[in-house]
Enzyme design. Structure first.
Site, PDB file in Angstrom:
ATOM      1  N   ASN A   1      12.183   0.304  12.558  1.00 32.16           N
ATOM      2  CA  ASN A   1      13.302   0.647  13.434  1.00 32.16           C
ATOM      3  C   ASN A   1      14.615   0.201  12.836  1.00 32.16           C
ATOM      4  O   ASN A   1      15.595   0.947  12.789  1.00 32.16           O
ATOM      5  CB  ASN A   1      13.138  -0.054  14.795  1.00 32.16           C
ATOM      6  CG  ASN A   1      12.486   0.859  15.799  1.00 32.16           C
ATOM      7  OD1 ASN A   1      12.126   1.982  15.467  1.00 32.16           O
ATOM      8  ND2 ASN A   1      12.346   0.376  17.014  1.00 32.16           N
TER       9      ASN A   1
ATOM     10  N   GLU B   1      -6.397   0.001 -15.644  1.00 32.68           N
ATOM     11  CA  GLU B   1      -6.552  -1.030 -16.648  1.00 32.68           C
ATOM     12  C   GLU B   1      -6.157  -0.518 -18.021  1.00 32.68           C
ATOM     13  O   GLU B   1      -5.519  -1.228 -18.809  1.00 32.68           O
ATOM     14  CB  GLU B   1      -8.012  -1.474 -16.639  1.00 32.68           C
ATOM     15  CG  GLU B   1      -8.251  -2.800 -17.291  1.00 32.68           C
ATOM     16  CD  GLU B   1      -9.741  -3.047 -17.490  1.00 32.68           C
ATOM     17  OE1 GLU B   1     -10.098  -4.198 -17.655  1.00 32.68           O
ATOM     18  OE2 GLU B   1     -10.512  -2.064 -17.481  1.00 32.68           O
TER      19      GLU B   1
ATOM     20  N   HIS C   1      -8.805  -5.582 -13.528  1.00 27.57           N
ATOM     21  CA  HIS C   1     -10.061  -5.747 -14.235  1.00 27.57           C
ATOM     22  C   HIS C   1     -11.152  -6.322 -13.343  1.00 27.57           C
ATOM     23  O   HIS C   1     -12.287  -5.836 -13.322  1.00 27.57           O
ATOM     24  CB  HIS C   1      -9.841  -6.652 -15.452  1.00 27.57           C
ATOM     25  CG  HIS C   1     -11.089  -6.839 -16.259  1.00 27.57           C
ATOM     26  ND1 HIS C   1     -11.551  -5.905 -17.148  1.00 27.57           N
ATOM     27  CD2 HIS C   1     -11.997  -7.836 -16.267  1.00 27.57           C
ATOM     28  CE1 HIS C   1     -12.681  -6.326 -17.690  1.00 27.57           C
ATOM     29  NE2 HIS C   1     -12.978  -7.500 -17.188  1.00 27.57           N
TER      30      HIS C   1
END
Lengths: 149, 698
Positions: B436, B68, B46
């Site tokens: 990795n 929202e 919001h």
């Protein structure tokens, strides 16, 4: 300073005159103790302490491929700022003579041989009285391309 | 409105909210019913919507608006959190981050349009609501069933085009649970509930402002409990020229209508009582009392608390949040400095022999104060690595999904602090190491089960302080690095010869990984394996003044250890002379200084070593490294023993000049230097001495 007229600090090296565009110059200081920096480029003599700031100093002789420096009382370090708002660098010269003003008409170019190291760094040739001055391209002098040196 | 002055603030706050969203959506995934988390997410979305709207970034605004909407329904319990929703929320988050990045770079949201995400959100919204509508009688709370439909004669489904009541559009509207409770409560308190539909002139320009004014007027006589379209939509001018409101008031509909029409550019207002049957009133009053409902007028009017709970995360880019305590400490120390200075001034004004002792005392005091001051300033610059590593759980989750490999990330030491210039730079190398570990380090879940390991692989990230350095370890319990494979692969590629390969130690082989284009990965995946990563990581870390080391055990896992300097500007150093030149060596890693007889220096495998207190320590003739001539010693060499991790080295120097606190200065960008030179300092006599980083020698 009038329009179209530039001022240059003239330094001597081996009977030739070199002009430094005043707009790039911060100050001119006396020769002082230079600390060697291992691993630096060959044309750099090292670093100096200028009022608490560490400034690298290059030898104009070495850069232009002339005989090596022999410093005397009149040797000077010209502190230049190649890029506005950025760091400064010192250039060691044999002697600083005077300030001259040149108009555009006093400037000339010389076709240069690319193999001739010293003329690579000239912006133009200046005429003052009977003298011919190598007007140096300070940016090119200091800011190196990666592959050179 | 020129909003450019708010740009910095907008970016800072948006980043905070995005970070909050990141953390909380992760939590939501694990705890889909956590209402606090849902609220936090809603609030962040919001706030972002409001801010981006103000700044004119409509794409961001729309996206956050859609997010929202969905979250609103979740909040009200009208739909459940599904894993698809979480995925889409993450997508939305990524899109918002992309928008923000563009804004930072170019000042606008950029060309990409993430409208598919909005579409997905809307789809989820519809499906979610439908699903919940289906589940009826079981739930106690939600009774949006035929029961209401029968009692609420006037209300139908929400359809703006339903003309059943002509211009009395408000009568077509449908109340939600909490709104009914509000109405019931109002009735039980003997208040009226008035519904009205307000029509604005078609030529009305500022509809948002107009509606606001009307509502404000109405509020002088009661409380608005419902607006249709919602208050936000009214603000955003997402409506035609009419809207409806419901007010709890003592006044009559006519009075409210009159008040509403008192605003210019209002064409017409129609109003009437909203009635409720007695049973209904009872039903909802009880419910209301059970729930301790407060009239949610402020919610409806959009006065949600805009001050999102500000997390104490420091914003890393343009500003740093500093603890007030740190600033106070700084203030105190500066005051002490001033006092010391004053003492010095007064002392110097009356110089005589008796003052000598006082002078020395004062110097000591000054020394202490400046050290403390320096420490305090350094502390202000220090930022917990938390702000960098908090992105990692999400990243590991994404990778885990991508690779279809279950894994967990465990982090410790997030409160460990780093200088803020390093904080920015350390994120990418760490991410690479994590990728990795996830991709190459950890075996697949099935493989792990087969060899008797826990199927879910673990990656550990630990950060801690060690002396003058911050250590960050990235560890995995996967298969380890097969150095034989590295050897083979390098031989095949022709990077090394057979003799070289045979002569290499385990450590040297592992170090090969840090060279460009070295990889043992059989497959190059999207994530890693190209062999260009680790060398970049190493370069980056070394550029920051640190170093990286890898350790592995076949079958058990691998560990990457990164060391970074803790303080940057002032160091305790040993002042030495090498080859006639003065150098400073930071004390941090120095263990001892020894005087070694020349014949105690032995040769082992062609390298000079000494045997000291049960350790074999390699000797480094640093004068050679520095390209100068060492002083020839008669009998004894002065050797500085230093330590890096668990390795030691001995540095041969000419002379030792004692210990000193030095200020680190840079030698500038134009001059190159040997990598052992890490900076310079100015000595008391004005000379320059270079600072040596001995870590780079072993």
């Amino acid at each position: 300073m009038q329009e179209g007229r530039l001022q240059y600090i003239i330094a001597t090296l081996d009977k030739e005159l070199y002009g430094f565009d005043v707009r790039y110059i911060e100050s001119i200081i006396e020769m002082q103790k230079i600390t060697r920096v291992p691993g630096s480029q060959k044309h750099y003599l090292g670093v100096v302490n200028l009022r608490g700031e560490i400034i690298p100093v290059m030898s104009l002789r070495r850069k232009l491929g002339l005989a090596d420096d022999e410093f005397t009382d009149v040797s000077r370090i010209i502190i230049v700022r190649p890029e506005a708002g950025d760091e400064t660098v010192g250039i060691a010269v044999d002697e600083v003579n005077e300030v001259i003003t040149l108009g555009i008409d006093a400037l000339d170019t010389l076709d240069y041989d690319k193999k001739d190291v010293s003329s690579n760094y000239n912006i133009a040739i200046g005429k003052s009285g009977d003298n011919l001055i190598n007007l140096l391209n300070i940016t090119k002098l200091i800011i190196e391309e990666e592959d050179s040196n | 409105m020129d909003v450019s002055q708010y740009m910095e603030m907008f970016i800072d706050e948006s980043e905070e909210h995005l970070q909050s969203l990141n953390t909380h959506i992760l939590v939501l995934e694990k705890e889909p019913d956590n209402s606090e988390t849902i609220n936090e997410i809603f609030r962040a979305a919001h706030s972002l919507k409001g801010m981006s709207g103000t700044m004119g970034y409509s794409k961001m605004q729309k996206l956050t608006h859609d997010m929202e909407n969905v979250l609103q329904e979740v909040r009200n319990g009208n739909m459940k959190v599904t894993s698809r929703l979480v995925d889409v929320l993450f997508e939305g988050l990524d899109a918002l981050e992309a928008y923000l990045e563009n804004i930072q770079k170019d000042g606008n949201e950029g060309p990409k349009d993430y409208s598919e995400i909005s579409k997905s959100l809307n789809e989820i919204l519809e499906e979610g609501l439908k699903a919940e509508d289906g589940k009826t009688e079981d739930k106690d709370k939600k009774t949006e069933t035929k029961e209401e439909k029968s009692s609420e004669v006037e209300s139908e489904k929400i359809k703006k085009t339903d003309e059943k009541h002509g211009k009395y559009k408000f009568k077509d509207l449908y109340f939600e649970e909490h709104e009914k409770k509000a109405i019931a409560k109002a009735h039980s308190l003997g208040l009226n509930v008035v519904g009205l539909t307000i029509y604005l002139q078609e030529y009305c320009v500022l509809k948002g402002a107009r509606a606001f004014m009307v509502n404000r007027n109405i509020e002088e006589y009661g409380e608005i409990i419902k607006l249709y379209p919602s208050a936000q939509d009214l603000e955003d001018e997402n409506y035609d020229f009419d809207y409806s409101a419901f007010v709890v008031t003592r006044e009559s509909p006519d009075k409210i209508a009159k008040v509403a029409s008192g605003v210019s550019e209002v064409k017409e207002v129609v109003a009437d009582y909203i009635r409720m049957s007695d049973e209904e009133i009872e039903k909802y009053s009880i419910a209301a009392e059970q729930e301790k409902l407060k009239l949610k007028a402020d919610r409806i009017l959009g006065n949600k608390p805009r001050t999102v709970k500000k997390e104490k995360k420091t914003v890393v880019n343009r500003s740093v949040r500093v603890d007030i305590e740190k600033l106070d400490a700084l203030m105190n120390q500066v005051s002490e400095l001033i006092i010391a200075k004053n003492s010095l001034v007064s002392l110097s004004e009356e110089p005589d022999e008796s003052n000598e002792g006082e002078f020395d005392e004062l110097l000591d005091y000054l020394e202490r104060i400046t050290t403390n001051l320096h420490e305090s300033v350094m502390k202000v610059r220090m930022v917990p690595i938390e702000s960098v590593v908090n992105r990692f759980p999400r990243m590991v989750r994404d990778i885990s999904k991508q690779l279809d490999k279950q894994m967990e990330l465990y982090m410790t030491g997030e409160e460990t602090e780093l200088d803020r210039t390093l904080i920015d730079e350390i994120g990418e190398p760490l991410m690479h190491l994590l990728r990795n570990a996830a991709d190459h380090g950890l075996e697949s879940n099935e493989e792990r089960a087969l060899i008797g390991k826990e199927p879910v692989g673990s990656i550990y990230l630990d950060a801690y302080q060690e002396g003058n350095t911050v250590v960050i370890e990235v560890r995995d319990d996967g298969g380890g690095i097969n150095t034989e494979n590295i050897k083979k692969s390098e031989l095949e590629k022709g990077h090394i010869s057979q003799e070289q390969a045979d002569a290499m130690t385990e450590k040297e082989l592992i170090d090969l990984l840090f060279k460009p284009s070295v990889s043992t990965a059989e497959k190059i995946t999207n994530i890693s394996g190209r062999g260009v990563g680790l060398d970049v990581v190493k370069t980056k870390i070394e550029a920051l003044g640190g170093d990286i080391e890898a350790r592995t055990e076949l079958g058990q896992g691998s560990t990457f250890i990164i060391r970074l300097p803790l303080t940057l500007a002032i160091l305790q150093s040993l002042m030495v002379v090498i080859g006639g030149e003065r150098y400073a060596i930071p004390l941090g890693n120095i263990q001892t200084v020894e005087k070694i007889e020349k014949d105690e220096i032995k040769t082992l495998q062609g390298k000079e070593v000494i045997y000291l207190r049960d350790d074999i320590i390699p000797i480094i003739r640093v004068a050679e490294v520095l390209d100068c001539e060492a002083e020839k010693k008669e009998a004894k060499e002065i050797v500085i023993i230093f330590k890096k991790g668990d390795r030691q080295g001995g540095l041969v120097i000419d002379q030792l000049h004692g210990q000193q606190e030095i200020v680190i200065k840079s030698i500038g960008k134009y001059i190159k230097s040997h990598k052992i030179v890490s900076g310079a300092t100015i000595l008391g006599n004005g000379d320059v001495a270079l600072i040596l980083d001995v870590n780079s020698l072993i």
